[in-house]
Structures are given as C-alpha cells and as structure tokens.
Design an enzyme around this catalytic site. Structure first.
Site, PDB file in Angstrom:
ATOM      1  N   LYS A 100       0.850  -1.192   0.000  1.00  0.00           N
ATOM      2  CA  LYS A 100       0.000   0.000   0.000  1.00  0.00           C
ATOM      3  C   LYS A 100       0.887   1.244   0.000  1.00  0.00           C
ATOM      4  O   LYS A 100       1.929   1.264   0.676  1.00  0.00           O
ATOM      5  CB  LYS A 100      -0.870  -0.066   1.269  1.00  0.00           C
ATOM      6  CG  LYS A 100      -1.912   1.033   1.420  1.00  0.00           C
ATOM      7  CD  LYS A 100      -2.747   0.774   2.675  1.00  0.00           C
ATOM      8  CE  LYS A 100      -3.833   1.787   2.901  1.00  0.00           C
ATOM      9  NZ  LYS A 100      -4.673   1.471   4.077  1.00  0.00           N
ATOM     10  N   SER A 104      -9.640   1.402   3.332  1.00  0.00           N
ATOM     11  CA  SER A 104      -8.838   2.195   2.432  1.00  0.00           C
ATOM     12  C   SER A 104      -7.805   1.397   1.623  1.00  0.00           C
ATOM     13  O   SER A 104      -7.263   1.921   0.655  1.00  0.00           O
ATOM     14  CB  SER A 104      -8.104   3.275   3.218  1.00  0.00           C
ATOM     15  OG  SER A 104      -7.203   2.680   4.129  1.00  0.00           O
ATOM     16  N   SER A 110      -9.448  -1.120   7.426  1.00  0.00           N
ATOM     17  CA  SER A 110      -8.956  -0.951   6.049  1.00  0.00           C
ATOM     18  C   SER A 110      -8.249  -2.138   5.425  1.00  0.00           C
ATOM     19  O   SER A 110      -7.985  -2.123   4.231  1.00  0.00           O
ATOM     20  CB  SER A 110      -8.034   0.251   5.975  1.00  0.00           C
ATOM     21  OG  SER A 110      -8.809   1.397   5.876  1.00  0.00           O
TER      22      SER A 110
END
Ligand code: GLN
Length: 488
Positions: free
Chosen positions: A82, A157, A181
């Site tokens: 990420k 997210s 997330s």
C-alpha cells in the site's frame, strides 16, 4: 500461467528453480498491464526496479543450504505494498496531492522485512487519501474498481491492495488497518486479510493516520499465503515505541489443525442483530454452520458498548489524524503552494491545495474535539468508552476462543453511491472499528458470494491479543471446508 499460482506455490517453484524470479516478475507485470486499465489498483508499478531486483537474485541463484527457505521464505516473490509505506526506491504518496512527488529517504520496517526475506516489491497500491475512507474513492489520483465488478467499489482504504491480489497482479500485498482498512476491502473483493494485534507489526515508516489504531498487515488469496506474509513482517522493532517485545509463534506450524473440535466460538449478538443485508447474514450464518459441523461449539456473547463504537472511533481517530497531519506544512514534506505568499500563507495554501475533502473533514473534526472547552466532553469521554469496549471484548473472550461476525453489513456497492454521504459511510464501518478500538487481531475470510449481488461476503474471525496463530488456523480449516470462490 504463473500469476495464477498461490504465494506458497510460487515460492516453492522459485526455490526449486522451476520458475525464475524474472519470470515471476514478468508474469505479474503482464497481468498488471492486462488488468490495470479497468482496475487502477496501483499508483506506481515498479517495472524496471522489480526486474532489476529479480535479475540480481537470479544471478546469485537460490542459496543452497538447509536453512535457505527459512532465511529467504519469499525469495523472488513479487509483492505489492500500500502506498502508505515508505519506500526509498519509489514515491510514497498516500494517494495525496500533498505527497505527490515525495520519495522517502528510507524503507518502512515491513518493506525491509519483505526485502530481507527475498521478496520483490512490484507496485505501490492505491488507497483513500492518508487511509481515510472505506471505498478507495477518496484517492486524489484514481478510483480503484472491484475486480469482480468494475462498476463497484473495491472497499477501502486498502482497496488497491485488495484489488491487486484478487486480480492476481501480485502474490500478496500489505495493507494498513486503522478502522477496518485491511478487513473490509478484503471482504468486498473476496480475498483474505489479517489485521494483527496492535504492536505486533512495527509502524516504523508507515505514514501515520491515527497512531494508537494503525496496524500493518497482510492480504493474500489464501489463509496460508497470508500466514506466510504475517510471519515475515511480525516482530519487535526498537524504532516503534509501541512495538511489542514478544516472541512470534510459528504460525505456519499452527496451520496443521484439521478441524475445529475443542474450540468454542462466540457470536457477538450486537454484530448480528439488525443492519445486515439478508445476503451477508445468509453467507455468514452458513459459514457458522460449517464451523459447527467441523466440531466447534457455538455460543452467543455480548459486547454491550459496541453501539458507541462508531462515534468513539471517529472522535479519537480524527483527533489523532489532526495532530499527525500537522507535519504536512509545505516546508518539510511534499507539495508547497506556488502562490506568492507570507510564511503563514505557505502553510495555509499548501494544505488547502494539497489535502482532499475527506482529509480536511477529519482535520476539522479532530481539531474541534481536541479544543479547549470540548476536550472533556468529546476526546476524554471517547477515551473512556474505548476502555469499556476493550473490557467487553476481554470478557467475551473469556467465554470463547474466538469471535465470529460479518466484516461489513453489505457487499460492494456501486461507485459513487455514498461519496457525498460521509455519515452513512462512517456508519458502515460499524463491524470493523471496535476491534481497532480494542487493539485486537482479526482475520477477514471470504465465505461465498451474496445470493442477490453475486459479490463476495467476508467473515471476520476475531481473537485474543497476540492470538494471530489461532485465528489463522481457524481460518485455514474453514477456508478448506467452504466451497472455493471462483477466480476473476
Ligand atoms: N474507514 C475507516 C476510516 O475512514 C477506516 C480506515 C482505515 O482503517 N484506515 O477511518
């Protein structure tokens, strides 16, 4: 097709010399080229760097020795991370205009760990700006689509990481979980995601959103793959003051469990009562029946303070975000406004231009709840409720070995559906955020497709502090007993 292999399979073949690191990288790059135009899972694809890394591994060859696979468990395996983890060879943007061109001078702990294990970082994945959001629609750059239906969100997210592993662009990925997330996008895309216990994985080099909640963790296509990634990134790090000084058990050995006999699994009634879509309830209830069939004793438990979780989380996480994001001032990091200006204008304009709507909303809310006059009634009160929520979990977990509940109340929704409705989208985090308030671990496991939407449903297996091995072993047994989800 090497991209179809699981992480465990590809690592075996790489170690045996049946696949070369450059071939594994090329397979992922081809898959990225094929799927990215629809998905937008990645913000940076590290094509040349990854190929270079693969070539240098190849030049030296897989070291022959009794401990090689232990020392280099991910030799030659392409992994995505990420874009919230610092990488010195690649930009780290947090999907924000503010950090658009930022290249950190160091690697995050988890990135170091992956590389030391022989992994190749193939891409940085998309997210909601600074990890604030639940759909990856709040990225300043692109919206990630769900690989199973590109009209729908990937969750967030860590939606980029979830879409990336589900679409087989990489063999595994890292995400971060502040309020769900990792687990929620895993559930919405249909992959596996583990949020470790707070303190189990170092936060060093992970850009902070809400420091007392943030936790890095693995996402992959199988529980076993997830366990392998977890075993690489877990462990003590002196550079994170909240890193736990505890030995990490051998989670791979724990996967030898064959059934669930001898285990008591609790269904927290607040998670199952009301608010769930019928198809989520049906798929998760079915998984509970399967668990029972595998020998688990199922009981009902209660977490009475859970109804305060959404309010508590959004007060505390926003408060922490507002202070953490104060460092982005246009001077030390990233973007500086080009307008002619005084010093104060540099701060104001850089932040006004650099941050998106959702981030500004969190900063405003956080500043408000911390301000003199409101601190006691919001921040302090929420901190007290946080403790009550932890106590609820501790009590429930004296009655059982782990808790089972859905990850999200609904399956992936149409892109744009809640973009102008932040409150509804906050409320949909209800099933994931309590665990972050308590700091406990949770595994999201795909348990089937919803009857009406035909989109994946995720079951959440929550457990005791530092009990990741138990969660992974339960998840592994369940995964094998449930019908496999067809690949996309
Ligand atoms: N959706 C939650 C939020 O917006 C959780 C995000 C996260 O875990 N990073 O805060």
């Amino acid at each position: 097709m090497p991209h179809r292999l699981s992480l465990m399979q590809v690592r075996e073949r790489l170690a045996a010399g049946d696949i070369l690191p450059t071939e594994a990288v090329q397979a992922c790059l081809n898959r990225i080229a094929e799927t990215e135009p629809q998905l937008h899972a990645c913000l940076t694809v590290h094509s040349e760097g990854a190929m270079q890394a693969a070539k240098s591994l190849e030049a030296s060859g897989f070291p022959q020795g009794p401990d090689s696979q232990k020392l280099l468990p991910l030799w030659g395996v392409p992994i995505a991370v990420k874009d919230v983890f610092c990488t010195k060879a690649m930009p780290t943007t947090c999907a924000s205009r503010l950090l658009e061109n930022f290249i950190p001078p160091y690697d995050a702990f988890v990135v170091e760990r992956l590389q030391n294990a022989g992994a190749i970082i193939i891409a940085k994945t998309n997210l909601d700006e600074f990890a604030m959001g639940s759909s990856t629609e709040h990225s300043a750059f692109v919206v990630t689509a769900n690989p199973r239906d590109v009209e729908k969100v990937a969750g967030g997210s860590s939606g980029g990481s979830a879409a990336c592993v589900t679409a087989m662009q990489a063999y595994g990925a890292l995400g971060s979980d502040t309020g769900g997330s990792i687990r929620q996008p895993a559930a919405l895309c249909g992959c596996v995601g583990l949020k470790p216990t707070y303190g189990r994985v170092s936060r060093y080099g992970m850009v902070a959103y809400a420091s007392s909640f943030d936790q890095a963790g693995p996402m992959a296509r199988t529980v076993e793959d997830c366990a392998m990634l977890f075993s690489v990134i877990a462990g003590y790090d002196e550079r994170d003051a909240t890193s736990a000084q505890l030995p990490v058990p051998d989670v791979m050995a724990g996967l030898s469990r064959k059934d669930l006999s001898g285990l008591t699994l609790g269904l927290p009634k607040e998670y199952w009562d009301g608010g769930l879509s019928a198809e989520v309830t049906a798929a998760c209830r079915n998984a509970v029946r399967v668990a029972e069939g595998l020998g688990a004793r199922i009981i009902e438990v209660s977490l009475p303070h859970m109804r305060y979780a959404v309010a508590t989380y959004y007060i505390l996480a926003s408060a922490e975000a507002s202070t953490n994001l104060a460092r982005f001032d246009g001077v030390r990091y990233g973007r500086r406004s080009q307008k002619e200006q005084s010093l104060l204008d540099v701060y104001t304009n850089s932040r006004s231009e650099g941050f998106g709507e959702e981030v500004k909303r969190r900063i405003l809310l956080g500043t408000y709840v911390l301000s003199a006059g409101y601190y006691d009634s919001y921040y302090k009160k929420a901190s007290q409720v946080r403790r009550l929520i932890l106590q609820d979990f501790e009590k429930a977990l004296t009655q059982c070995d782990a808790l089972l509940a859905p990850v999200a109340p609904v399956t992936a929704w149409k892109r744009g559906a809640f973009i102008d409705d932040p409150l509804t989208s906050y409320k949909m985090d209800i099933l994931t955020i309590s665990l972050n308030l308590a700091g406990l671990p949770g595994l999201a496991l795909p348990v089937g497709l919803g009857e009406t939407s035909r989109m994946p449903v995720g079951l959440q297996i929550m457990g005791k502090a530092f009990g990741e091995a138990e969660l992974l072993s339960i998840g592994n047994v369940l995964e094998k007993a449930l019908p496999g989800m067809e690949r996309c």
